[in-house]
Design an enzyme around this catalytic site. Sequence first.
Site, short mmCIF file in Angstrom:
data_model
loop_
_atom_site.label_atom_id
_atom_site.label_comp_id
_atom_site.label_asym_id
_atom_site.label_seq_id
_atom_site.Cartn_x
_atom_site.Cartn_y
_atom_site.Cartn_z
N GLY B 455 0.78 -1.23 0.00
CA GLY B 455 0.00 0.00 0.00
C GLY B 455 0.81 1.28 0.00
N ILE B 591 13.54 12.98 2.41
CA ILE B 591 12.24 12.52 1.92
C ILE B 591 12.33 12.34 0.41
CG2 ILE B 591 9.78 13.08 1.71
CD1 ILE B 591 10.78 12.28 4.55
N GLY B 664 13.18 5.07 7.45
CA GLY B 664 11.85 4.52 7.23
C GLY B 664 10.77 5.32 7.95
N GLU B 667 6.09 3.20 9.88
CA GLU B 667 5.51 2.91 11.20
C GLU B 667 5.45 4.15 12.08
OE1 GLU B 667 5.32 -0.73 11.85
OE2 GLU B 667 6.72 -1.47 10.38
#
Lengths: 326, 700
Positions: B455, B591, B664, B667
């Site tokens: 996703g 980013i 990352g 999460e």
Amino acid sequence: MKQFQYVRPLTQQNVLDAINKPGTKIIAGGTNLVDLMKRGVTAPDKLVDINHLPLKGITATKTGLHIGALALNSVVSENNLVIEKQPLLSMALKAGASPQLRNMATVGGNMLQRTRCTYFYDLTMPCNKRNPGSGCGAMEGYNRMHAIFGASPQCIAVHPSDMCVGLAALDAVVIIAGRKGERRIPFTEFHRLPGDHPEMDNHLAKDELIVGIEIPDNNFAKNSYYLKVRDRQSYAFALVSVAAALDIDNGTIRKAHLAMGGVAHKPWRLFDAEKALVGKPVSVDSFNQAAQIAITGAKAYEYNAFKLKLAPATITEALKHASGLV
Amino acid sequence: MKEVASNQEGIKRVDGHLKVTGAIRYSAEYHFSGLVYGALVSSTIAKGTMTAIDSKAAERAPGVLAVISHINAPEVPGYKDGKGQPGSPFLNNQILYNGQPVVLVIANTLERAKYAASLIKITYKEEPHQTNLDNNLQNAVKMGEGYLRGEADAYQSAPVKIEVEYRTPIHVHNAMEPFAVTSVWDGDKVTVYTKSQYIKGMQQDIMRLFNLPEQNVQVYSKVIGGAFGSGSPLWPYAKAALIGAKMIGKPLKVVIDREQMFTMVGYRSPAVQKIGMGASADGKLIGITHDATGETATYQRFTEGITDTTCFLYDCPNINTGYKLAKLDLSVPTYTRGPGETTGVYALESAMDELAHALHMDPLAFRLKNYAETNLQQNLPYSSKYLRECYEQGAAQFGWDKRKPEPRSIEKDGWLVGYGLSTGAYWAGRAPSTAKAKLSTDGTLLIQTATSDMGPGTATMMTKIASEIINIPVENIRVELGSSALPHAAGEYGSMTTSSVGSSVYDACTELKTKFNQLAGSNADNPDYVKILQDHKLPYLEITKQSNPDGHGGKYSSYAFNVNFVEVHVHQATGMIKIARVVAAVDGGKILNPITARSQIIGGVVWGIGMALMEEGVIDHRYGRYVNSSLGDYHIATNADVPQIEVIFIDKKDPVTNPMGSKGIGEVGIVGVAAAVANAVFNATGVRVRDLPITPDKLI
Ligand SMILES: Cc1cc2nc3c(=O)[nH]c(=O)nc-3n(C[C@H](O)[C@H](O)[C@H](O)COP(=O)(O)OP(=O)(O)OC[C@H]3O[C@@H](n4cnc5c(N)ncnc54)[C@H](O)[C@@H]3O)c2cc1C
Ligand code: SF4
């Protein structure tokens, strides 16, 4: 799901003939019935689709507003006559379900939707409403959404509809067709309390069809409000909801109608609280007093004791909104 | 048709058009001639044995081809010699939890399979069960020795201290796409279409189950409609489907229903957490004690790092943590977005707010006072840490200075207004991963790697990373993923995909470019790839490259950080709660593709709102059975519950995590959100709710 037959009669008479046989069920929007069939809670042999009957109209009569049983919840809530004459009904409808569901749901189907008690939906659980005599799973189980009024040792479920709370407050009348002709039941007497027969939600006979409702004209349009307290902003059933309709003359309450949802097996009219409001000034004090009267006799279970506090608070708040205090 | 737009915001999802037009195929949407359908029957008791299975009516029902249970299941190689994991389907007659898949009914249509499944009657011998964590805290077993820095329980002697207990319920992933396995056997070869976050791992699991060599097992997981951690193991339902397909010798599709999603594919363990925290009168932390108890199944252990973040988030000399698990008669929990951290940081960051209040200190000032420049647990510097910038930029954007320290200070039309914040962190990990890059004379670049895309937009990310090295129009780049036949990729979890898979794409493309330059004898930044191929009469050039974390020698600690600022409005009379706005400030390193990055954070915040206000898996412990296993009853945030979410990225390169400089962010977005909401609710109302979710009844 069990295999079933499907018919689509085009006349009311054919519908009445069809539903006269055991094992048949009417389907309107299907938003409740199909879920119940998928879960195996109900397993009809034959579905009678009534969507082609001419029962969608919304018309003003000499004495009130007539709404056909097949008018969609979304259409009724946006209808100008409804918004002008009975805005409370529009508000109550918009507080229910989601736009997608309201686009399918009908007025008749909404009245006959079954409880959302989770034990009722789970075939492995005891439930007197689904399977009379098997016990009540909710009584000593997870009963956070359950009744505080009018419950019986057999069943403590609530009627989940928002629309019906509005209609109960508005003294609507249910128009029912049977093979012997038409009859009318006051909305407040349409649904029943569980008593010893929780399997029966209302007084509609198996071979009868709801054709419409009528709301008598009133002076509530200016001062009515539907307040629904729920766990999220949309797409959730009421913890408690209140339909408040006031007729105010110069700061004094001439007439008051109040009904609550999420608290009983039927939309719960608060007749005593209404009486207490008549002749009182529009004030938080009057509202608090009425709310206290309204809550007399309430009884809570393990997980729903909060309703004893939430219900009166919601009544006061709804009255404040209806009267223009907020 | 591929629609890729490139601008400052990054590139749009390369599969977006296919998704919104419904053209993309999920694992339940593969069709084969002769396809048959399976429906799983699950147990209705929590513990005991099946003494009889009456399947006569089901077998006689129209279209039914097989009814499979432990009684007639074929021998499963992976079950031999006691290797069958307890809880595996058809292994034996044991019931280990309510909702365990025990019988598979196969029929020629889905409806017939489901109907026949409803006719199966199982007789049980029931045994007493335990499913209530609260009643089993005493029996919980210590997992390891815990962490200790300085002196244990030092908070107790601090001048200002709090001792509090927090509770979080079960959270169910409730991915939109139900889990499905479509499998096609051809002799002893099997092709499987399913939801998998780690395709090569699932291939291994299937190889073990049937004792097959790698070339006999092909797994496809091309598109995933959400997994959030639930998509890694080969779950019992999937084993049942594979065994059933083998037995029947026909292509078989098994889709589990929403109710089964609650018991068959994991969930977030509930937890009871005790925190003791103390500081000096001027707000310097002296000690933190954090003890957490979670649950696991009786038949399988799942642990998660609930107290991990506590060990390093603040500059505090004395910290001790402990973690226990109670074994219950429930299915096994699993990774759930921000596993461990989400639960633990809710407690830690609520406690920070409580202590700040006790200290009469601004919660942001309190955090800054205890800012950790280095990782005191690992005794390492951070490879990068821009948490201070998150506090500063977030606070400025949010208008934190308008917060009133005294609860119930702001009221508007019967609604109390409150501000809250929280800090969060998530490990910036990376694992070995391989990618192939192939540039052909038609000017297209093909990237191949066996990662999934559950996703976040993995194909889009890989396109972006490749395009920054091989500077060709993104329309000419195609990323192929989702197949076990492709080069090995790290699993899509732990916020590692961009770092791991992305590095391999980065390295493969870099080497490919070098190869072109070598061939042309040039050193161009942007070689004319097609011309070089033509000059050398080559159809294409390709590179397969494995990238490994370069192990910065254990010299650095790498984490992503975030700060969430939340404004809530609480209706005084009825306790209804509205989140008015959220500002999430995130240090996720460089980013790489802002639009997809922002979506990750927004998704995390949305789930955090759900966690704070409504999500709760409710079990009736008399039966050990869920009483809200539907999306009508288990509430997740709807659009109406989600306000404007502003995401701020600090956007500074991390020098060591990976060649791109990213950390990352899959999460970290959810970590801390629930605490920020709870803290804002306290600021609004003066009521401190310590058991989630914060529903209206808890505020009146
Ligand atoms: C997830 C979800 C959330 C919801 N949330 C809400 C909510 O917040 N508030 C709320 O009020 N409602 C809510 N609903 C319920 C929704 O309002 C009802 O499902 C809907 O009104 C039913 O109307 P229908 O036409 O679809 O009825 P159907 O499902 O077609 O029928 C329901 C019953 O009525 C009978 N019936 C229908 N029409 C007639 C008739 N004319 N004469 C005799 N019998 C008839 C049928 O035989 C059946 O037994 C929700 C539903 C869902 C699925
Ligand atoms: S409350 Fe009524 S509907 Fe619910 S379990 Fe009891 S009997 Fe059934």
